[in-house]
Scaffold this motif. Structure first.
Motif, PDB file in Angstrom:
ATOM      1  N   MET B  56      13.221 -26.267 -11.012  1.00 18.57           N
ATOM      2  CA  MET B  56      12.534 -24.924 -11.396  1.00 18.57           C
ATOM      3  C   MET B  56      12.641 -24.564 -12.820  1.00 18.57           C
ATOM      4  N   ASP B  57      13.626 -25.041 -13.460  1.00 18.70           N
ATOM      5  CA  ASP B  57      13.435 -24.572 -14.841  1.00 18.70           C
ATOM      6  C   ASP B  57      12.745 -25.643 -15.729  1.00 18.70           C
ATOM      7  N   LEU B  58      12.389 -26.787 -15.115  1.00 20.66           N
ATOM      8  CA  LEU B  58      11.554 -27.565 -15.698  1.00 20.66           C
ATOM      9  C   LEU B  58       9.882 -27.122 -15.677  1.00 20.66           C
ATOM     10  N   PHE B  59       9.546 -26.143 -15.016  1.00 18.00           N
ATOM     11  CA  PHE B  59       8.395 -25.635 -14.640  1.00 18.00           C
ATOM     12  C   PHE B  59       7.354 -25.612 -15.896  1.00 18.00           C
ATOM     13  N   ILE B  62       6.708 -29.269 -17.168  1.00 19.54           N
ATOM     14  CA  ILE B  62       5.795 -30.098 -16.184  1.00 19.54           C
ATOM     15  C   ILE B  62       4.437 -29.675 -16.330  1.00 19.54           C
TER      16      ILE B  62
END
Lengths: 277, 271
Positions: B56-59, B62
């Motif tokens: 979720m935090d890589l959103f 990415i």
């Protein structure tokens, strides 16, 4: 003719390398999950054993499912999201449109993609369900959290499930229903992606990952922003036996909007001139 | 400068900034600038936690990898013969593209930080001090190397395989790196109360490339900064992490140089 077209498209989508890849990945996770429980439960007394319907890959109790869920926004696109992209690039679109007609082509393609994704995502899970029924005793009660049937806390937990009434009626029916729902949601997301590719706004294949990924993340953050009382992470809706507050109408509304948007895109695509590439 | 990239850059940083920082407006007291940076760098993950939190935090990152994953590659698609028949120095062209890609990464991060400041300042006062500026600068430095290395890798893999699989491989590696925390969690205990990450355990934590991106596990060589961010007391410096990702970026550039040298330029079988 339309039926022939649909069946040929479905076959094509199911035998595509990407679909096989996704199917294989889910199958590997299923087998890993199954073996893990086989080793864990060996030597257990019947009283300690988990009920076979609590062991599924997408049930709340195991970690293997979370790998699948993290990859889920990409997998639903990978499975058949480029079905139209390939047709457009190879010129096959023109061939089919002249044979079956525009409306039939675009609508048939969406349906074929929907069913392809549905089959790829549900068949491995039904296989797992069959394996669990064969390998684990049906007389066992309890789940990995509670081993004592009729425990007050356990009953409280059951009441928190989505569609708890169905679970109380039959655990088997409940799991079948949840797997079917998982398949339907996956199919809708894949069909939505293909519908978007009809508009040809994305030039590269890889960019088709964007819409579903952004949408699912945005819905998650919206829950935080609007301070909703129910969870909005897609994984919580797709797994079963989770007891946190969830909203069925919200889920139904999102799915309905997706279906309507997809239909709208089919109508738009059917109104376009195919020769104007 | 390509307009479509500028469009994506502004839209994505605005969307990610609004989605991530809107919940911060629910409180009213003033907030340090470094806390905003903390939110952008995995503020709520922990060792042993499930991987969906990491993802979720890589959103926002990415999104960058997806869109800029075709930045160098796209030259090989449309009109590649026209384009490359007029470029006699392949290596020089490639290094130029790398520099541009890196600058896009920096620009994207600057946009992200600006949007976050603008968003939060609507409802709360933001306190700014020297240490916060230092942290923000290192955040941009560290994450620009991370974005650059991963996005360039997507491009290079796309060149050899296909755009989709290039991205798939990079995301899978990130997934494995996030999954490693579930395994490490059995061995390393890292909470506010208890912390046994020293010696071998700390080394194992540092071996995971994603660890270098988690700001709250870091300290700094600058005493004042260390006092603010180093809640866990680990000897894991933000400067070292920036250096580690810089080395990774250089390795990818060198690898890419070899790939580009070996790629047949007059080839037109791509998307």
């Amino acid at each position: 003719m339309t039926m022939n077209f649909f069946i040929s498209q479905l076959k094509l989508n199911l035998t595509r390398k990407n679909a096989v890849l996704v199917y294989g990945l889910i199958l590997v996770l299923v087998i890993m999950n199954y073996l893990q429980y086989v080793f864990e439960c060996s030597g257990y007394d019947l009283l300690q054993m988990y009920h076979p319907m609590t062991l599924g890959l997408i049930s709340e109790y195991n970690n293997n499912g979370s790998f699948l869920l993290v990859l889920y926004p990409f997998l639903v696109v990978l499975v058949a999201g480029w079905a139209y992209f390939d047709d457009y690039a190879s010129g096959e679109e023109l061939f089919w449109v002249t044979r079956v007609g525009k409306k039939q082509y675009y609508a048939g393609k969406i349906l074929a993609v929907f069913f392809a994704a549905f089959i790829v995502f549900t068949v491995p899970l039904f296989l797992e369900m069959a394996l669990d029924i064969i390998a684990f005793p049906a007389a066992a009660t309890g789940n990995p959290n509670f081993r004592v049937p009729y425990d007050e806390l356990y009953m409280e937990e059951i009441r928190g499930y989505m569609w708890a009434a169905l679970f109380i009626k039959s655990r088997y029916l409940y799991v079948v229903f949840r797997i079917l729902l998982w398949g339907v949601v996956s199919g809708i997301l894949t069909a939505f992606t293909v519908g978007l590719s009809y508009l040809r706004i994305f030039k590269y294949r890889v960019l088709l990952f964007l819409p579903v990924y952004i949408m699912l993340n945005a819905i998650f953050y919206l829950g935080d922003i609007l301070r909703l009382k129910f969870l909005t992470y897609y994984g919580d809706y797709l797994t079963y036996y989770d007891t946190f507050e969830k909203s069925v109408p919200a889920m139904a509304a999102v799915l309905l909007i997706l279906i309507l948007v997809t239909c709208g895109m089919v109508v738009m695509a059917a109104g376009k001139d195919v020769m104007n590439r | 400068m390509k307009r479509v990239h500028l469009f994506y850059c502004l839209i994505f940083s605005a969307a990610a900034g609004i989605l991530i920082f809107m919940p911060m407006l629910s409180e009213e007291e003033s907030v340090g600038m470094w806390e905003l940076i903390n939110r952008l760098s995995f503020y709520d993950v922990s060792v042993g936690a499930s991987i969906d939190r990491f993802f979720m935090d890589l959103f926002p990152y990415i999104l960058f990898q997806l869109v800029w994953g075709t930045y160098v590659y796209e030259r090989f698609c449309t009109a590649s013969i026209y384009f490359f028949s007029r470029k006699d120095n392949k290596g020089g062209w490639y290094l130029g593209e790398c520099a541009k890609l890196y600058l896009w990464g920096v620009f994207y991060l600057v946009c992200l930080v600006s949007v976050s400041i603008a968003m939060v300042s609507l409802g709360r006062e933001i306190t700014l001090d020297k240490a916060s500026v230092y942290i923000a600068a290192f955040y941009i430095l560290l994450y620009s190397f991370f974005l650059f290395a991963t996005a360039l890798l997507v491009n290079l893999l796309a060149l050899r395989i296909k755009s989709v699989y290039g991205f798939g491989i990079v995301v899978s590696v990130e997934l494995l790196a996030a999954g490693a925390y579930e395994v490490l969690g059995n061995w390393i205990c890292l909470t506010e109360e208890e912390n046994n990450a020293v010696g071998m355990r700390l080394f194992a934590l540092k071996c995971d490339p994603l660890s270098h991106l988690v700001l709250k596990w870091h300290g700094s060589f600058v005493g004042k900064v260390d006092g603010i961010i180093n809640g866990y007391g680990l000897s894991f410096r933000i400067e070292e992490s920036a250096l580690a990702w810089a080395v990774a970026a250089v390795v990818v550039v060198v690898f890419g140089y070899a790939v580009i040298k070996r790629t047949e330029f007059i080839e037109n079988e791509k998307e």
